[in-house]
Write an enzyme that holds these catalytic residues in place. Sequence first.
Site, short mmCIF file in Angstrom:
data_model
loop_
_atom_site.label_atom_id
_atom_site.label_comp_id
_atom_site.label_asym_id
_atom_site.label_seq_id
_atom_site.Cartn_x
_atom_site.Cartn_y
_atom_site.Cartn_z
N ASP A 109 0.80 -1.23 0.00
CA ASP A 109 0.00 0.00 0.00
C ASP A 109 0.83 1.28 0.00
O ASP A 109 1.96 1.33 0.46
CB ASP A 109 -1.00 0.02 1.17
CG ASP A 109 -0.37 -0.33 2.53
OD1 ASP A 109 0.68 -0.99 2.55
OD2 ASP A 109 -0.96 0.05 3.56
N GLU A 175 -0.69 -2.54 4.96
CA GLU A 175 0.23 -2.52 6.11
C GLU A 175 0.05 -1.26 6.93
O GLU A 175 0.21 -1.26 8.15
CB GLU A 175 1.69 -2.65 5.64
CG GLU A 175 2.68 -2.94 6.76
CD GLU A 175 3.00 -1.73 7.65
OE1 GLU A 175 3.17 -1.93 8.86
OE2 GLU A 175 3.06 -0.60 7.12
N GLU A 176 -0.24 -0.15 6.25
CA GLU A 176 -0.37 1.13 6.96
C GLU A 176 -1.66 1.19 7.78
O GLU A 176 -1.87 2.16 8.51
CB GLU A 176 -0.33 2.30 5.97
CG GLU A 176 0.93 2.36 5.09
CD GLU A 176 2.18 2.81 5.85
OE1 GLU A 176 2.06 3.09 7.07
OE2 GLU A 176 3.26 2.83 5.24
N ARG A 220 17.96 -7.00 14.32
CA ARG A 220 18.01 -6.99 15.77
C ARG A 220 17.28 -8.22 16.30
O ARG A 220 16.13 -8.44 15.94
CB ARG A 220 17.31 -5.72 16.26
CG ARG A 220 17.32 -5.54 17.75
CD ARG A 220 16.55 -4.28 18.16
NE ARG A 220 16.66 -4.13 19.59
CZ ARG A 220 17.72 -3.68 20.21
NH1 ARG A 220 18.76 -3.28 19.51
NH2 ARG A 220 17.77 -3.62 21.52
N HIS A 408 7.08 8.56 5.06
CA HIS A 408 5.76 9.18 5.28
C HIS A 408 5.79 10.69 5.05
O HIS A 408 4.87 11.39 5.49
CB HIS A 408 5.19 8.86 6.68
CG HIS A 408 4.77 7.44 6.87
ND1 HIS A 408 3.77 7.05 7.72
CD2 HIS A 408 5.22 6.30 6.30
CE1 HIS A 408 3.63 5.74 7.68
NE2 HIS A 408 4.52 5.26 6.82
ZN LIG Z 1 4.83 3.24 6.58
ZN LIG Z 2 6.33 0.78 5.55
#
Ligand SMILES: [Zn+2]
Ligand SMILES: [Zn+2]
Length: 440
Positions: A109, A175-176, A220, A408
């Site tokens: 997305d 995902e957002e 990580r 973003h």
């Molecule tokens: Zn994002």
């Molecule tokens: Zn992302």
Amino acid sequence: MSPSRFLVSIAFLAIAGSFTAVGAADADDWHDWIDAETERLYDDVVEWRRHFHRNPELSNREFETAAYIADFLRGLDMEVTTGVAHTGVIGVLEGGRPGPVVGLRADMDALPVPSRVGLPFSPDVTSEFLGDEVPVSHACGHDAHMAMLMGVARMMAERRDELPGTIKFIFQPAEEGAPPGEEGGAELMVAEGVLKNPDVDVVFGQHIWSPAPADMIGYRPGGMLAASDRFVITINGKQTHGSTPWTGVDPIAVAAQMIIGLNMIVSRQTELTKDAAVISVGRVRAGVRNNIIPESAELIGTIRTLDTDMQDKIHADIRRTVEHVALSFGATAEVDIQRGYPVTFNDPDLTEAMRPTLERVGGGRTRVMDAITGAEDFSFFANEVPGLYIAVGASPADLGPGEAAPHHTPDFRIEESAMKTGVRALANLTIDYMLAADGD
Ligand SMILES: [Zn+2]
Ligand SMILES: [Zn+2]
């Protein structure tokens, strides 16, 4: 121990040990071939990425994006499923040799953010978002994620007969976050059984990362990205005239004490040497005019944690603080904590087993990175099967350290050549994991 867990353990043992002479030759052959294929496919990867960049689509609206990917995977003669969690696409590449099932995930997305970068392939697209027509762009780099995964798909399809296992290519929408009132993303994909049939043994994912130098691989063990939870606190006082506060209960004064109390949870009551945590109050709302003490006040905020035990404890600390601060003033309060994305947790054994792969691919530019207090819904996959999520640095070459625009934002852009590192990382993780399992 489930069969798939057993297989994973076997793989860990094999990777942790050395490859046999035949296995090592096999591995070297695959590694060299992946490097050569990555170079050969690079122009295509760039073209796919630019296609997605020019045609961004918002969460749960990735219709054209999904069609493009599904066509591509069918062209590779894969078994393709569409419409998963609305617009998700799954491609299954069954290798000619038996072995584990590796899940590789890319998100699809774009965001309601205008692009100010002004490249020849910059988008000129608007979409409806929360009732407004807004400019849309791939301001988080998910265009690159899809292109890199397509590169791995094209590559691996060529040698499917020799592939010692199965790859499930997971192209994930939203995902957002799905629009309000809708479900979506990794959580819905898991609920719809994406990790089943064939059952996925292990899942790898990556994020292109503009703040880090191009080609750096960051990982990580344990908590890599935070859990993101939202809270709403409602404080009920007793309304009265501003001149006589003793005749009421002032919810604004309670709110002020409560904010201090909330800030004491992370600073005084949380074991910060273990992991970081954040509580932020993002909105305070109460009152109408200068001489009225209102009836109620509301605090809204976010909680970020990197460890699930710490997350549970902080939730309990918040409830206790809210209840007792209110009580001390003769007020009452309710707190509603809504869980968002869980901690993105890199399985420590899997991470350790794949560390040599990441170091080889990174060629001296692989780093254990600081945790990120942002959240990522890859966590829903990694909660079901062992997962490893990495970051691939992609700071534009013409910018100095710290100058790249954050994700973003309208000025966000990446160094495209970093996608080579991402393709190599995913392909090598897949092959090394499979060969290790194959050795037994
Ligand atoms: Zn994002
Ligand atoms: Zn992302």
